[in-house]
Write an enzyme that holds these catalytic residues in place. Structure first.
Site, PDB file in Angstrom:
ATOM      1  N   PHE A  61       1.184  -1.280  -0.198  1.00 54.33           N
ATOM      2  CA  PHE A  61       0.067   0.120  -0.621  1.00 54.33           C
ATOM      3  C   PHE A  61       0.842   1.102  -0.267  1.00 54.33           C
ATOM      4  CE2 PHE A  61      -2.728   3.141   2.854  1.00 54.33           C
ATOM      5  CZ  PHE A  61      -3.135   3.573   1.683  1.00 54.33           C
ATOM      6  N   GLY A  63       4.407   0.561   0.966  1.00 54.05           N
ATOM      7  CA  GLY A  63       5.824  -0.350   0.853  1.00 54.05           C
ATOM      8  C   GLY A  63       6.403  -0.131  -0.449  1.00 54.05           C
ATOM      9  N   ASP A  83      -1.856  -9.272   2.456  1.00 53.24           N
ATOM     10  CA  ASP A  83      -2.516  -8.219   3.324  1.00 53.24           C
ATOM     11  C   ASP A  83      -2.648  -9.197   4.820  1.00 53.24           C
ATOM     12  OD1 ASP A  83      -4.540  -6.557   4.639  1.00 53.24           O
ATOM     13  OD2 ASP A  83      -4.946  -5.757   2.642  1.00 53.24           O
ATOM     14  N   LYS A 116      -9.087  -1.468  10.220  1.00 58.98           N
ATOM     15  CA  LYS A 116      -8.404  -2.858   9.994  1.00 58.98           C
ATOM     16  C   LYS A 116      -7.552  -3.416  10.200  1.00 58.98           C
ATOM     17  CE  LYS A 116     -11.552  -4.885   6.230  1.00 58.98           C
ATOM     18  NZ  LYS A 116     -12.340  -5.033   5.103  1.00 58.98           N
ATOM     19  N   TYR A 170      -5.992   6.208  13.614  1.00 56.79           N
ATOM     20  CA  TYR A 170      -4.954   5.229  13.267  1.00 56.79           C
ATOM     21  C   TYR A 170      -4.516   5.695  14.645  1.00 56.79           C
ATOM     22  CZ  TYR A 170       0.132   5.299  13.304  1.00 56.79           C
ATOM     23  OH  TYR A 170       1.564   5.623  12.585  1.00 56.79           O
TER      24      TYR A 170
HETATM   25  P1  NAD Z   1       5.273   2.679   6.377  1.00 53.76           P
HETATM   26  O1  NAD Z   1       3.781   3.843   5.353  1.00 53.76           O
HETATM   27  O2  NAD Z   1       5.871   3.558   5.248  1.00 53.76           O
HETATM   28  O3  NAD Z   1       5.644   1.378   6.030  1.00 53.76           O
HETATM   29  C1  NAD Z   1       4.264   0.253   5.876  1.00 53.76           C
HETATM   30  C2  NAD Z   1       4.299  -0.666   5.426  1.00 53.76           C
HETATM   31  O4  NAD Z   1       3.149  -1.272   5.842  1.00 53.76           O
HETATM   32  C3  NAD Z   1       4.169  -0.440   4.087  1.00 53.76           C
HETATM   33  O5  NAD Z   1       5.337  -1.099   3.851  1.00 53.76           O
HETATM   34  C4  NAD Z   1       3.019  -0.629   3.761  1.00 53.76           C
HETATM   35  O6  NAD Z   1       2.752  -1.112   2.570  1.00 53.76           O
HETATM   36  C5  NAD Z   1       2.265  -1.503   4.760  1.00 53.76           C
HETATM   37  N1  NAD Z   1       0.639  -2.292   4.496  1.00 53.76           N
HETATM   38  C6  NAD Z   1      -0.013  -1.418   5.441  1.00 53.76           C
HETATM   39  N2  NAD Z   1      -1.341  -1.732   5.514  1.00 53.76           N
HETATM   40  C7  NAD Z   1      -1.442  -3.572   5.240  1.00 53.76           C
HETATM   41  C8  NAD Z   1      -1.515  -4.729   4.894  1.00 53.76           C
HETATM   42  N3  NAD Z   1      -3.135  -4.238   5.494  1.00 53.76           N
HETATM   43  N4  NAD Z   1      -1.429  -5.748   4.862  1.00 53.76           N
HETATM   44  C9  NAD Z   1       0.325  -5.788   5.153  1.00 53.76           C
HETATM   45  N5  NAD Z   1       0.957  -4.660   5.063  1.00 53.76           N
HETATM   46  C10 NAD Z   1       0.853  -3.417   5.000  1.00 53.76           C
HETATM   47  O7  NAD Z   1       5.429   3.352   7.506  1.00 53.76           O
HETATM   48  P2  NAD Z   1       6.248   3.844   8.083  1.00 53.76           P
HETATM   49  O8  NAD Z   1       7.385   5.186   8.662  1.00 53.76           O
HETATM   50  O9  NAD Z   1       7.676   2.405   8.069  1.00 53.76           O
HETATM   51  O10 NAD Z   1       5.373   3.177   9.604  1.00 53.76           O
HETATM   52  C11 NAD Z   1       6.342   1.521   9.819  1.00 53.76           C
HETATM   53  C12 NAD Z   1       5.586   1.391  11.326  1.00 53.76           C
HETATM   54  O11 NAD Z   1       5.730   2.598  12.512  1.00 53.76           O
HETATM   55  C13 NAD Z   1       4.173   1.417  11.410  1.00 53.76           C
HETATM   56  O12 NAD Z   1       3.417   0.506  11.996  1.00 53.76           O
HETATM   57  C14 NAD Z   1       4.090   2.596  12.066  1.00 53.76           C
HETATM   58  O13 NAD Z   1       2.280   3.117  12.523  1.00 53.76           O
HETATM   59  C15 NAD Z   1       4.481   2.948  12.810  1.00 53.76           C
HETATM   60  N6  NAD Z   1       5.406   4.107  13.424  1.00 53.76           N
HETATM   61  C16 NAD Z   1       6.174   4.877  12.784  1.00 53.76           C
HETATM   62  C17 NAD Z   1       6.545   6.303  12.948  1.00 53.76           C
HETATM   63  C18 NAD Z   1       7.602   7.254  11.557  1.00 53.76           C
HETATM   64  O14 NAD Z   1       7.523   8.310  12.449  1.00 53.76           O
HETATM   65  N7  NAD Z   1       7.842   6.557  10.648  1.00 53.76           N
HETATM   66  C19 NAD Z   1       6.034   6.879  14.427  1.00 53.76           C
HETATM   67  C20 NAD Z   1       4.974   6.093  14.827  1.00 53.76           C
HETATM   68  C21 NAD Z   1       4.981   5.178  13.802  1.00 53.76           C
END
Ligand code: NAD
Ligand code: UDP
Ligand code: UDP
Length: 343
Positions: A61, A63, A83, A116, A170
């Protein structure tokens, strides 16, 4: 050599962190959900480098395969388009559960899907952890504190969250995910770990994900004004991605459940951030004010004393050191994008 034995269904974690890597540590099989994303791909690099076998589950989504392309062909690495809202059967020792869009632009795009992912996705990964006896780490967020009335935020603070706002999919989603993790721990004995991550930046962030660091850096490189929302006096604390990844691994391999704040306590207003980006990228960069978004937290800064004491972890890279480390990657991708447009 693989640590997971389907005969016993018991994992072998626990040695990591006490025994030096490579000496006496059996190989782990580790799942990273969301491993094709920004944080996940850096985490995967670290796990592969220390000799773990890594399975990434990602629905792409937000990534990108590009973030992992350097691992294609590595026998210790597998990428599955999946997913997490759907169940899956795997045999593993550890589960890092990151799958979830993280930037406000992405998580508001389809809020029901965000919920979800947070609820059903986390439930499935906890169900998997329960079935195979794997240790489970949840990447929760500083957003569970909402617009905090306590500053800086300690893990004991319960937060000030709007349950019916645009961010709720979120932040309430992550709060429910934390609840689920604790209920699987108390009810089914699953070994869980909870990280509350504060704003993190670095190479491989989506160029246009709307987060402030990626916006300002991309805008400065493209010679566009940096868009400051509101009066720009709201504060955030920005953590470089390698510090976060070190913290996640220390948490997973340690003995404490958490929750732990993982963030850099250095606090900046958005106006101050724009100054640092200006110094780093382009002294002639300008700013432009825009209306702020709903429910935007006024300030945010982690109290990390718990992680310092129990995980022996603290961030090492300041904003001024970290920002230059992402500029090369951003320049290259912006150049590729521009060339693509011209073709
Ligand atoms: P990102 O959007 O780069 O990575 C999220 C990944 O999850 C993506 O590769 C996306 O394709 C995948 N994804 C989303 N929904 C999915 C689903 N239903 N099934 C399978 N894959 C799915 O975000 P990030 O910054 O790398 O964040 C990673 C985690 O860290 C997240 O859980 C986020 O909530 C948490 N987080 C990040 C930050 C930040 O500042 N980057 C801060 C707080 C929390
Ligand atoms: N689950 C999964 N993989 C597994 C085990 C469980 O995806 O290896 C899913 C399962 O489909 C269910 C969820 O995890 O939707 C919760 O599983 P649990 O066994 O805790 O609950 P139950 O299936 O009894 O509702
Ligand atoms: N922000 C900004 N300009 C932008 C994007 C964001 O001034 O181009 C502000 C936003 O209003 C918020 C802060 O930067 O106060 C951090 O926003 P981000 O979306 O990066 O993270 P979060 O709100 O989730 O902490």
């Amino acid at each position: 050599l693989a640590s997971f034995s389907s005969g016993t269904n018991r994992p072998v974690y626990g040695k990591v962190g006490r025994v030096p890597v490579g000496i006496g540590r059996r190989r782990m099989r580790v799942v990273v959900t969301g491993g094709a994303g920004f944080v996940g791909s850096h985490l995967v690099d670290k796990l592969i480098a220390r000799g773990d076998e890594v399975i990434v589950l990602d629905n792409f989504f937000t990534g990108r395969k590009d973030n992992l392309v350097h691992l294609f062909g590595n026998l210790m690495f597998e990428l599955i388009r999946h997913d997490v809202v759907e169940p899956i059967l795997l045999e593993v020792d550890q589960i890092y559960h990151l799958a979830c869009p993280a930037s406000p632009v992405h998580y508001k795009y389809n809020p029901v899907k965000t919920i979800k992912t947070n609820v059903m996705g986390t439930l499935n990964m906890l169900g998997l952890a329960k079935r195979v006896g794997a240790r489970f780490l949840l990447t929760s967020t500083s957003e569970v504190y909402g617009d905090p009335l306590q500053h800086p935020q300690k893990e004991t603070y319960w937060g000030n969250v709007n349950p019916i706002g645009e961010r709720s999919c979120y932040d309430e989603g992550k709060r429910t995910a934390e609840t689920l993790a604790m209920d699987y721990h108390r009810g089914a004995g699953v070994e869980v770990r909870i990280a509350r991550i504060f704003n993190t930046y670095g190479p491989r962030m989506c160029l246009d994900d709307g987060r402030v660091v990626s916006n300002f850096v991309a805008q400065a490189i493209r010679k566009l004004p940096m868009t400051v929302y509101g009066d720009g006096k709201q504060t955030r604390s920005f953590q470089y991605v390698s510090d976060l990844v070190d913290g996640l691994v220390a948490l997973m391999d340690g003995e404490h459940i958490g929750p732990f704040n993982l963030g850099n306590p250095g606090e900046f207003t958005m106006l101050e951030l724009s100054e640092v980006v200006k110094e780093t990228i382009d002294p002639s960069a300008t700013i432009e004010f825009r209306p702020n978004t709903a429910d935007d937290p006024h300030m945010r800064k982690p109290d990390i004393s718990k992680a310092k004491e129990l995980l022996n972890w603290e961030p090492k890279i300041s904003l001024r050191e970290g920002l230059p480390l992402m500029v090369g990657d951003f320049r290259q991708r912006i150049l590729n994008e521009d060339e693509g447009k011209g073709a």
